[in-house]
Scaffold this active site. Structure first.
Site, PDB file in Angstrom:
ATOM      1  CG  HIS A 189      -4.017   8.832   1.553  1.00  0.00           C
ATOM      2  ND1 HIS A 189      -3.459   9.516   0.495  1.00  0.00           N
ATOM      3  CD2 HIS A 189      -5.130   8.254   1.065  1.00  0.00           C
ATOM      4  CE1 HIS A 189      -4.215   9.349  -0.586  1.00  0.00           C
ATOM      5  NE2 HIS A 189      -5.240   8.587  -0.257  1.00  0.00           N
ATOM      6  N   PRO A 267       2.530  10.092  -3.583  1.00  0.00           N
ATOM      7  CG  PRO A 267       3.621  11.283  -5.274  1.00  0.00           C
ATOM      8  CD  PRO A 267       3.830  10.682  -3.898  1.00  0.00           C
ATOM      9  NE  ARG A 269      -6.041  11.114  -8.293  1.00  0.00           N
ATOM     10  CZ  ARG A 269      -7.038  10.230  -8.414  1.00  0.00           C
ATOM     11  NH1 ARG A 269      -7.582  10.012  -9.581  1.00  0.00           N
ATOM     12  NH2 ARG A 269      -7.491   9.592  -7.359  1.00  0.00           N
ATOM     13  NE  ARG A 305      -9.883   7.486 -11.729  1.00  0.00           N
ATOM     14  CZ  ARG A 305     -10.257   8.739 -11.820  1.00  0.00           C
ATOM     15  NH1 ARG A 305     -10.472   9.282 -12.992  1.00  0.00           N
ATOM     16  NH2 ARG A 305     -10.421   9.453 -10.735  1.00  0.00           N
ATOM     17  CB  CYS A 339     -23.614  -7.820 -22.028  1.00  0.00           C
ATOM     18  SG  CYS A 339     -25.303  -8.140 -22.443  1.00  0.00           S
ATOM     19  CD  GLU A 340     -23.257  -3.708 -15.515  1.00  0.00           C
ATOM     20  OE1 GLU A 340     -22.799  -4.866 -15.439  1.00  0.00           O
ATOM     21  OE2 GLU A 340     -23.312  -2.917 -14.556  1.00  0.00           O
TER      22      GLU A 340
HETATM   23  N1  LLP Z   1      -1.412   6.559  -0.059  1.00  0.00           N
HETATM   24  C1  LLP Z   1      -2.448   5.851   0.404  1.00  0.00           C
HETATM   25  C2  LLP Z   1      -2.380   5.287   1.750  1.00  0.00           C
HETATM   26  C3  LLP Z   1      -3.582   5.641  -0.393  1.00  0.00           C
HETATM   27  O1  LLP Z   1      -4.602   4.957   0.083  1.00  0.00           O
HETATM   28  C4  LLP Z   1      -3.614   6.175  -1.708  1.00  0.00           C
HETATM   29  C5  LLP Z   1      -4.765   5.944  -2.577  1.00  0.00           C
HETATM   30  C6  LLP Z   1      -2.493   6.906  -2.151  1.00  0.00           C
HETATM   31  C7  LLP Z   1      -1.415   7.089  -1.302  1.00  0.00           C
HETATM   32  C8  LLP Z   1      -2.408   7.499  -3.518  1.00  0.00           C
HETATM   33  O2  LLP Z   1      -3.415   8.419  -3.742  1.00  0.00           O
HETATM   34  P1  LLP Z   1      -3.328   9.345  -5.047  1.00  0.00           P
HETATM   35  O3  LLP Z   1      -2.099  10.206  -4.905  1.00  0.00           O
HETATM   36  O4  LLP Z   1      -3.218   8.471  -6.219  1.00  0.00           O
HETATM   37  O5  LLP Z   1      -4.586  10.137  -5.063  1.00  0.00           O
HETATM   38  N2  LLP Z   1      -9.415   4.372  -7.602  1.00  0.00           N
HETATM   39  C9  LLP Z   1      -9.516   5.762  -7.210  1.00  0.00           C
HETATM   40  C10 LLP Z   1      -8.414   6.176  -6.269  1.00  0.00           C
HETATM   41  C11 LLP Z   1      -8.294   5.324  -5.029  1.00  0.00           C
HETATM   42  C12 LLP Z   1      -7.104   5.691  -4.210  1.00  0.00           C
HETATM   43  C13 LLP Z   1      -6.852   4.786  -3.082  1.00  0.00           C
HETATM   44  N3  LLP Z   1      -5.743   5.162  -2.269  1.00  0.00           N
HETATM   45  C14 LLP Z   1      -9.552   6.639  -8.464  1.00  0.00           C
HETATM   46  O6  LLP Z   1      -9.560   6.102  -9.566  1.00  0.00           O
HETATM   47  O7  LLP Z   1      -9.617   7.857  -8.363  1.00  0.00           O
END
Ligand code: LLP
Length: 416
Positions: A189, A267, A269, A305, A339-340
């Protein structure tokens, strides 16, 4: 833009019934995204994106498997009806633990319940091998490069802590062999919110690495990272093209190994981001010099985010009543209650405050942060002693509460 409904239910009705700040998810949107990935043998939902039990259950009913990154995510998977046992019909592991470390609690749990593990470090292989020799494992490889929508979501390359470094494959094999752990799958990943270019480099590299591991490999996981369009000018990823690239790698390995290779995608997101809306109420409108501020009752305690990555979320306005004003737009900065001074939704990477053209609004109107289903609610906090928001799922025209708003008593119950 102006929005009056979410999944055919008036925003004002949702806000009145459940209060704000409120996360609202549209079940149909999640199903639609899930079905787009049907070409992959296994769609393993990265629940870190949104781990509410109702969402997990919905995806399980669609046929998804699940990825967990902590002991409690494993408990969540079970609570939502997933099993730790391989499905005898499909030969798929419904629930896998993926991480770069075991904390002590998680190591105990995976040993006790024989939970499938995807190891992101040689120490994990060593620690699991000592406690539970003879198992099957998969390994997460860091292919030496990565990419994400932000530097903070890039998970490949030598500045990333993730995965087993590609030059340590021999060592990884030696440690696994010492404990008779059989390496049956490879995972990678490289980052979240990646682009096609970078994602497509991975399959070639992982294909070569699979040859180094040899015919014990029966599963390839592409990881997550599929981007979705947040901004109006961003386009959708071509899933068919992406699948074809991985399928080619899979087929060439099947030829080399003379057995079937299962292709997984992981996935987070992609499945849930667009389904989610954070509904807030405008509580104050301020003019500070040349700047106009809408201040709402949701802050970075609800949606981190923007402050973390300068992430862009579309924002819409819903009227508190039926007044039919023109949708005249004004340039505004949108902030929350905390408050930031960084509690600003319209900011760019680096914390630069930006403005957005939004319909003219009044105190009491609603502001909706869209595409907030992934990494929204789950990254919520109690900063400023704000409660975690309530969550609602709309399915077949009905809005159901799937998480109550946290109460003050729940917030302080562990404090002594
Ligand atoms: N697999 C692994 C091993 C991961 O570390 C992640 C995300 C995913 C799958 C899923 O990734 P996605 O398909 O959702 O892009 N907080 C950040 C995203 C951090 C993702 C961490 N790992 C944001 O809000 O964009």
């Amino acid at each position: 833009m102006l929005r009056s409904e979410i999944a055919h239910i008036p925003v004002s009705q949702l806000a009145e019934e459940f209060g704000t700040p409120l996360f609202v998810y549209d079940a149909e949107s999640i199903r639609k995204r899930y079905r787009e990935l049907a070409q992959f043998d296994v769609v393993r939902y990265a629940q870190k994106a949104c781990s509410n039990l109702a969402i997990l259950r919905l995806l399980r009913e669609e046929g998804a498997a699940v990825d967990s990154v902590s002991a409690n995510e494993l408990h969540r998977a079970i609570a939502a009806g997933f099993s730790f046992e391989r499905d005898p019909k499909t030969n798929v592991e419904p629930c896998v633990y993926t991480a770069d470390i075991f904390d002590r609690e998680t190591l105990d749990l995976v040993v006790e319940k024989d939970i499938p593990v995807n190891c992101g470090s040689i120490d994990m292989i060593e620690q699991l091998g000592r406690r539970a020799p003879g198992r099957e494992i998969t390994v997460r490889i860091n292919p030496g490069f990565g990419h994400g929508h932000s530097r903070k979501t890039n998970t490949g390359g030598d500045q990333s802590k993730h995965g087993i470094w590609l030059e340590q494959i021999e060592e990884c094999k030696v440690v696994a062999a010492r404990y008779k752990l059989e390496i049956t799958g490879l995972h990678t990943h490289i980052g979240s919110g990646c682009d096609f270019e970078h994602l497509s480099q991975v399959c070639g590299t992982l294909g070569k690495i699979a040859l180094e591991f040899g015919p014990g490999i029966r599963m390839l996981s592409t990881g997550g990272g599929l981007p979705i369009p947040y901004r109006p000018d961003e386009t959708e990823i071509d899933i068919d093209r992406y699948f074809r690239l991985w399928d080619e790698t899979r087929r060439s390995l099947e030829e080399a190994f003379r057995h079937k290779i299962t292709l997984e995608i992981e996935p987070g997101r992609y499945l849930v981001a667009e389904s989610g809306y954070l509904v807030s109420e405008i509580r104050a409108i301020k003019h500070q010099g040349d700047n106009l501020f809408y201040l709402v009752d949701a802050g970075f305690n609800n949606l981190a985010r923007p402050i973390l990555y300068g992430a862009y979320h579309p924002i819409s306005v819903a009227r508190k009543d039926d007044r039919k004003e023109s949708a005249e737009e004004v340039e505004v900065t949108v902030g929350g209650p905390l408050c930031e001074s960084g509690d600003i939704f319209t900011q760019e990477d680096g914390g630069f405050v930006a403005k957005r053209r939004l319909p003219k609004a009044e105190v009491g109107d609603y502001l909706i942060f869209e595409i907030a289903g992934a990494y929204g609610s789950v990254m919520g906090s109690n900063y400023n002693s704000k409660p975690l928001a309530a969550e609602v799922l709309i399915d077949a025209g009905k809005a159901k509460l799937i998480r109550r708003r946290q109460t003050f008593v729940q917030m302080i119950q562990n404090e002594i």
